[in-house]
Design a protein around this motif. Structure first.
Motif, PDB file in Angstrom:
ATOM      1  N   GLY A 198     -50.558 -52.838 -18.730  1.00 49.95           N
ATOM      2  CA  GLY A 198     -49.489 -53.368 -17.908  1.00 49.95           C
ATOM      3  C   GLY A 198     -48.259 -52.477 -17.882  1.00 49.95           C
ATOM      4  O   GLY A 198     -48.229 -51.415 -18.515  1.00 49.95           O
ATOM      5  N   ALA A 199     -47.254 -52.925 -17.161  1.00 50.07           N
ATOM      6  CA  ALA A 199     -46.042 -52.118 -16.980  1.00 50.07           C
ATOM      7  C   ALA A 199     -44.805 -53.009 -16.969  1.00 50.07           C
ATOM      8  O   ALA A 199     -44.858 -54.175 -16.580  1.00 50.07           O
ATOM      9  CB  ALA A 199     -46.137 -51.330 -15.677  1.00 50.07           C
ATOM     10  N   ILE A 200     -43.683 -52.417 -17.414  1.00 50.86           N
ATOM     11  CA  ILE A 200     -42.380 -53.080 -17.382  1.00 50.86           C
ATOM     12  C   ILE A 200     -41.411 -52.144 -16.689  1.00 50.86           C
ATOM     13  O   ILE A 200     -41.298 -50.970 -17.047  1.00 50.86           O
ATOM     14  CB  ILE A 200     -41.881 -53.383 -18.808  1.00 50.86           C
ATOM     15  N   SER A 201     -40.726 -52.654 -15.666  1.00 51.63           N
ATOM     16  CA  SER A 201     -39.798 -51.804 -14.928  1.00 51.63           C
ATOM     17  C   SER A 201     -38.448 -52.495 -14.779  1.00 51.63           C
ATOM     18  O   SER A 201     -38.346 -53.721 -14.825  1.00 51.63           O
ATOM     19  CB  SER A 201     -40.358 -51.448 -13.546  1.00 51.63           C
ATOM     20  N   PHE A 202     -37.414 -51.681 -14.607  1.00 52.42           N
ATOM     21  CA  PHE A 202     -36.048 -52.175 -14.458  1.00 52.42           C
ATOM     22  C   PHE A 202     -35.450 -51.531 -13.213  1.00 52.42           C
ATOM     23  O   PHE A 202     -35.315 -50.306 -13.154  1.00 52.42           O
ATOM     24  CB  PHE A 202     -35.222 -51.825 -15.699  1.00 52.42           C
ATOM     25  N   SER A 203     -35.145 -52.340 -12.213  1.00 50.21           N
ATOM     26  CA  SER A 203     -34.615 -51.848 -10.937  1.00 50.21           C
ATOM     27  C   SER A 203     -35.479 -50.715 -10.370  1.00 50.21           C
ATOM     28  O   SER A 203     -34.966 -49.730  -9.845  1.00 50.21           O
ATOM     29  CB  SER A 203     -33.159 -51.376 -11.098  1.00 50.21           C
TER      30      SER A 203
END
Length: 308
Positions: free
Chosen positions: A59-64
């Motif tokens: 999975g992935a986590i992104s910010f803006s």
């Protein structure tokens, strides 16, 4: 509304235990998003992956739209408090602000303003160990917001607070959201979550159970209940149409109604000899939904959960 944080198909395992499985949700600018679940549901693992304390297996986590969250844009209030006990209040606040590359002059001004707001004026030179638990909690909260984060993660922020201090926190959290801060809030105090949050994400056994707008979730998962104050026969009430069960406590009866019942039409079924000192109809609370899932694993409506 602009998405600040996006968690996409996050999975994390420890040895033979799958702590989080295929979890996805987002947190938007200016909203208060609840992340809920019983102990062991996977909340802490999810938060630690967002914080970069650990890394997901999948999975992935992104910010803006970016893969990494800049440290100065995130604020974190952990469930287990960790301020240095022998350090003065102002020193610890300025130190933590400096770690976020925040201007020290501005940090001092904000610290003094928040200490006054939270009734801690005059405690700038007190050590953390000299403060009460509630006072220490206020300092920890200030440390998480002093650098004006764009994303704020609050893990059990109301723990150890008296009702007055809880109201102070609620007011400040709402103000931060109104100014555009994206807030992810984890708490077991369901009444406060229900009162404050715009949306919620509920986990159980590492998986998503419920996700959506607070009002939509309540409409979808919370059946109506009728509370009657007055001395009445429980068996007679249990025989009424569309009543799943009845709970009685002294002279108060709570009738839990079946799904899709129409309250106004249902009231016509109440017998004329019913003793009524007070009567109210509302949906079951978020607390009751939480207890149902935590104790019975009732997830029959998991598929097709409301999305916002």
């Amino acid at each position: 509304m602009e998405t600040m944080l996006r968690v996409d198909q996050l999975s994390k395992a420890f040895k033979n235990k799958q702590a989080v499985r295929d979890v996805s949700f987002d947190v938007r600018k200016g909203e208060i998003m609840a992340i809920l679940g019983p102990n062991g549901a996977g909340k802490s693992t999810t938060i630690r992956n967002i914080m970069g304390i650990m890394y997901p297996d999948e999975g992935a986590i992104s910010f803006s739209g970016h893969d990494k969250i800049p440290r100065y844009k995130i604020g974190y209030l952990p469930e287990e408090r960790g301020l240095y006990k022998n350090v003065k209040v102002m020193d610890i606040l300025l130190y933590l602000a400096e770690l976020k590359d925040y201007p020290l002059k501005k940090a001092r001004e904000r610290a003094l303003a928040y200490l006054k707001k939270f009734d801690l004026e005059g405690h700038e030179n007190s050590s953390i160990e000299e403060l009460s638990k509630g006072m220490g909690q206020k300092v920890q909260f200030i440390s998480s917001i002093i650098h004006e984060p764009e994303l704020l993660i609050l893990d059990e922020p109301f723990s150890g607070l008296d009702p007055v201090s809880q109201d102070l926190f609620k007011t400040e959290i709402r103000k931060l959201a109104e100014k555009g801060t994206a807030i992810l809030l984890s708490s077991h105090q369901m009444n406060l979550v229900e009162e404050m949050c715009d949306r919620l994400f509920m986990m159980h056994n590492g998986e998503r159970i419920i996700y959506g707008d607070m009002d939509d979730v309540k409409e979808r998962y919370a059946n109506f209940k009728c509370t009657i104050r007055g001395k009445n026969d429980q068996h007679e009430l249990e025989g009424l149409p569309d009543v799943e069960r009845v709970e009685q406590d002294e002279d108060t009866s709570v009738l839990y109604l079946t799904r899709d019942v129409e309250p106004v039409s249902w009231l016509k079924h109440l017998p004329e000899n019913l003793t009524v000192q007070e009567l109210s109809i509302d949906r079951i609370s978020l607390h009751e939904i939480f207890i149902d899932i935590a104790t019975t694993g009732n997830i029959e409506q998991k598929e097709g959960a409301t999305h916002a």
